[in-house]
Design a protein around this motif. Structure first.
Motif, PDB file in Angstrom:
ATOM      1  N   ASN A  65       9.958  -2.133  12.939  1.00 27.29           N
ATOM      2  CA  ASN A  65      11.033  -2.989  12.273  1.00 27.29           C
ATOM      3  C   ASN A  65       9.956  -3.812  11.388  1.00 27.29           C
ATOM      4  OD1 ASN A  65       9.831  -5.453  13.643  1.00 27.29           O
ATOM      5  ND2 ASN A  65      11.071  -5.076  15.254  1.00 27.29           N
ATOM      6  N   CYS A  66      10.708  -4.423  10.395  1.00 29.63           N
ATOM      7  CA  CYS A  66       9.959  -5.289   9.606  1.00 29.63           C
ATOM      8  C   CYS A  66       9.891  -6.680   9.866  1.00 29.63           C
ATOM      9  CB  CYS A  66      10.764  -5.233   8.134  1.00 29.63           C
ATOM     10  SG  CYS A  66      10.379  -6.815   7.111  1.00 29.63           S
ATOM     11  N   TYR A  67       8.511  -7.325  10.021  1.00 27.45           N
ATOM     12  CA  TYR A  67       8.622  -8.762  10.840  1.00 27.45           C
ATOM     13  C   TYR A  67       9.343  -9.820  10.000  1.00 27.45           C
ATOM     14  CZ  TYR A  67       5.172 -10.930   7.472  1.00 27.45           C
ATOM     15  OH  TYR A  67       4.769 -11.802   6.485  1.00 27.45           O
ATOM     16  N   VAL A  68       9.490  -9.439   8.532  1.00 27.72           N
ATOM     17  CA  VAL A  68      10.153 -10.481   7.969  1.00 27.72           C
ATOM     18  C   VAL A  68      11.573 -10.573   8.005  1.00 27.72           C
ATOM     19  CG1 VAL A  68      10.430 -11.337   5.380  1.00 27.72           C
ATOM     20  CG2 VAL A  68       8.612  -9.915   6.047  1.00 27.72           C
ATOM     21  N   HIS A  69      12.279  -9.133   7.866  1.00 31.60           N
ATOM     22  CA  HIS A  69      13.686  -9.244   7.905  1.00 31.60           C
ATOM     23  C   HIS A  69      14.308  -9.560   9.482  1.00 31.60           C
ATOM     24  CE1 HIS A  69      12.989  -7.557   4.054  1.00 31.60           C
ATOM     25  NE2 HIS A  69      14.257  -7.850   3.906  1.00 31.60           N
ATOM     26  N   CYS A  72       1.869  -3.431   5.334  1.00 32.42           N
ATOM     27  CA  CYS A  72       3.603  -3.580   5.554  1.00 32.42           C
ATOM     28  C   CYS A  72       3.464  -3.375   7.211  1.00 32.42           C
ATOM     29  CB  CYS A  72       4.198  -2.378   4.873  1.00 32.42           C
ATOM     30  SG  CYS A  72       5.907  -2.293   5.667  1.00 32.42           S
ATOM     31  N   SER A  73       4.117  -4.189   7.747  1.00 32.30           N
ATOM     32  CA  SER A  73       4.263  -4.276   9.109  1.00 32.30           C
ATOM     33  C   SER A  73       5.156  -3.066   9.834  1.00 32.30           C
ATOM     34  CB  SER A  73       4.859  -5.574   9.671  1.00 32.30           C
ATOM     35  OG  SER A  73       6.088  -5.807   9.479  1.00 32.30           O
ATOM     36  N   LEU A  74       5.978  -2.672   9.033  1.00 37.32           N
ATOM     37  CA  LEU A  74       6.844  -1.697   9.209  1.00 37.32           C
ATOM     38  C   LEU A  74       5.998  -0.470   9.362  1.00 37.32           C
ATOM     39  CD1 LEU A  74       9.674  -0.666  10.063  1.00 37.32           C
ATOM     40  CD2 LEU A  74      10.209  -0.984   7.638  1.00 37.32           C
ATOM     41  N   HIS A 134       0.879  -1.296  -0.054  1.00 38.61           N
ATOM     42  CA  HIS A 134       0.273  -0.115   0.127  1.00 38.61           C
ATOM     43  C   HIS A 134       0.746   1.393  -0.052  1.00 38.61           C
ATOM     44  CE1 HIS A 134      -2.953   2.871   1.492  1.00 38.61           C
ATOM     45  NE2 HIS A 134      -3.689   2.158   0.881  1.00 38.61           N
ATOM     46  N   PHE A 135       1.906   1.414   0.946  1.00 37.85           N
ATOM     47  CA  PHE A 135       2.753   2.676   0.938  1.00 37.85           C
ATOM     48  C   PHE A 135       3.300   2.867  -0.516  1.00 37.85           C
ATOM     49  CE2 PHE A 135       6.138  -0.375   2.149  1.00 37.85           C
ATOM     50  CZ  PHE A 135       7.041   0.259   1.462  1.00 37.85           C
ATOM     51  N   MET A 136       3.638   1.889  -1.065  1.00 32.44           N
ATOM     52  CA  MET A 136       4.139   2.160  -2.664  1.00 32.44           C
ATOM     53  C   MET A 136       3.409   2.687  -3.366  1.00 32.44           C
ATOM     54  SD  MET A 136       6.552  -1.271  -2.771  1.00 32.44           S
ATOM     55  CE  MET A 136       8.084  -1.669  -1.796  1.00 32.44           C
ATOM     56  N   ASP A 152       8.901 -15.103   3.472  1.00 35.13           N
ATOM     57  CA  ASP A 152       8.087 -14.410   2.641  1.00 35.13           C
ATOM     58  C   ASP A 152       7.223 -13.500   3.157  1.00 35.13           C
ATOM     59  OD1 ASP A 152       8.249 -16.337   0.614  1.00 35.13           O
ATOM     60  OD2 ASP A 152       6.751 -17.704   1.025  1.00 35.13           O
ATOM     61  N   CYS A 153       7.008 -12.159   2.518  1.00 37.92           N
ATOM     62  CA  CYS A 153       6.194 -11.131   2.967  1.00 37.92           C
ATOM     63  C   CYS A 153       4.715 -11.315   2.624  1.00 37.92           C
ATOM     64  CB  CYS A 153       6.570  -9.909   2.752  1.00 37.92           C
ATOM     65  SG  CYS A 153       5.644  -8.489   2.964  1.00 37.92           S
ATOM     66  N   ARG A 154       3.969 -11.642   3.515  1.00 42.17           N
ATOM     67  CA  ARG A 154       2.637 -12.094   3.351  1.00 42.17           C
ATOM     68  C   ARG A 154       1.769 -10.994   2.441  1.00 42.17           C
ATOM     69  NH1 ARG A 154       2.512 -11.736   9.072  1.00 42.17           N
ATOM     70  NH2 ARG A 154       1.502  -9.880   9.880  1.00 42.17           N
ATOM     71  N   TYR A 155       2.138  -9.573   2.773  1.00 44.12           N
ATOM     72  CA  TYR A 155       1.454  -8.590   2.365  1.00 44.12           C
ATOM     73  C   TYR A 155       2.097  -8.404   0.720  1.00 44.12           C
ATOM     74  CZ  TYR A 155       1.258  -7.147   7.056  1.00 44.12           C
ATOM     75  OH  TYR A 155       0.916  -7.202   8.450  1.00 44.12           O
ATOM     76  N   MET A 156       3.133  -8.849   0.280  1.00 51.24           N
ATOM     77  CA  MET A 156       3.712  -8.880  -0.972  1.00 51.24           C
ATOM     78  C   MET A 156       3.152  -9.722  -1.834  1.00 51.24           C
ATOM     79  SD  MET A 156       6.136  -6.485  -1.878  1.00 51.24           S
ATOM     80  CE  MET A 156       6.757  -5.056  -1.288  1.00 51.24           C
TER      81      MET A 156
END
Ligand code: 13P
Ligand code: SF4
Length: 312
Positions: A175-179, A88-90, A64-66, A267-271
């Motif tokens: 933070n980013c939940y994936v990284h 995006c969790s971040l 969404h932010f992109m 994996d990023c579940r949002y992407m």
């Protein structure tokens, strides 16, 4: 419903022509979307492409932010996102109201706010300048030396930028939940299994993981780093979609996904919410559409444009 005789990809291409649309896709999108897109890149490259877009419609395959950033610089265009829930969790870790309250509480610090692009339009509107992982060091170096910096929302990226620039900054605790799923343990293990393979990590990883990396960079720079390296195999410590882009553009090399303690890749579940079916539907229906209140958009545009100017 796709027209008989045409497959979904052909249908999307036909609809794209009909709508005078451009398809922009982030490096973490599924392979089928990357293959159909007019441009695939990192947040910085996508921001430039969005700003230059000569189309009536931008179908943004990312989060969404992109898509919001594309709308911020293109108020007159229709910007659609295949799945409106692709967040995006971040970005969620820094709500605009919370940032506004923090700035009011610490007014004595007279902060210069540098916001990583992974944030909402509301946060961009409160920021002085935006940055991406591809230009964060350059942007922070341009901030007037007499100002206190508040860096939001990613504390890991912020820490990396401080290490690179020597410039102190106050960090928002996001933070980013994936990284953050990559650990020292999981990366040491994959390094042992592939001795000699350089570790390429995204700056959203923790310091413990970044210290094990041969290169820390944005997803776009991962492509140029691997192209110019003589190594035959690489350990890629970021979201799994990145491997599609690397395998397509850097053939003949081996790309090993960085594992977490629980999984062989991340994996990023949002992407991954965006699919070809949803891309087809959003071009057909011109929905879900990104709408931003004009006052917020105009203020956010100033900080995005400042970034585009400073990182040229
Ligand atoms: P890049 O700008 O490096 O592609 O990063 C975007 C992102 O969301 C990383 O998680
Ligand atoms: Fe956000 Fe992390 Fe997904 Fe990137 S990988 S979009 S930072 S949740």
């Amino acid at each position: 419903m796709p027209v008989a005789g045409l497959d979904l990809a052909e249908e999307i291409t036909a609809l794209k022509r009909e709508r005078n649309a451009i398809i922009l896709a982030h490096n973490y999108q599924i392979r089928e979307i990357q293959e159909l897109a007019d441009f695939v890149g990192d947040s910085l490259g996508l921001s430039y492409k969005a700003a230059e877009a000569n189309a009536d419609v931008i179908a943004f395959c990312g989060v969404h932010f992109m898509a919001e950033t594309a709308k911020i610089v293109n108020p007159g265009k229709t910007v659609v996102l295949p799945d409106a829930n692709a967040g995006c969790s971040l970005s969620d870790s820094c709500p605009a109201e919370k940032l506004a309250a923090h700035l009011a509480k610490h007014a004595d610090r007279n902060y210069y706010v540098v916001a990583y692009i992974n944030c909402s339009a509301g946060v961009k509107a409160l920021a002085d300048v935006i940055c991406t992982s591809g230009n964060a060091v350059k942007i922070v170096q341009r901030v007037p030396a007499d100002r206190n910096i508040l860096f939001v929302p990613d504390a890991n990226l912020g820490q990396w930028v401080m290490d690179q620039t020597g410039r102190p900054m106050d960090l928002w605790a996001g933070n980013c939940y994936v990284h953050v799923e990559f650990t020292r343990n999981s990366i040491e293990r994959i390094k042992r299994e592939h001795p000699g393979a350089p570790v390429v990590a995204h700056p959203e990883c923790t310091t413990a993981v970044r210290l094990l990396a041969d290169e820390v960079c944005s997803t776009e720079k991962m492509v140029s780093f691997c192209k110019s390296s003589p190594a035959r195999a690489f350990i890629i410590v970021t979201e799994s979609g990145m491997l599609h882009r690397l395998r397509r553009e850097v053939p003949g090399r081996e790309f090993i996904p960085g594992p977490t303690d629980k999984c062989a890749c991340a994996d990023c579940r949002y992407m991954k919410m965006n699919t070809l079916e949803k891309l087809h539907a959003c071009l057909r229906d011109l929905a879900p559409e990104i709408i931003i209140p004009e006052a917020t958009r105009a203020r956010a545009e100033e900080s995005v444009r400042r970034m585009l100017e400073w990182s040229r």
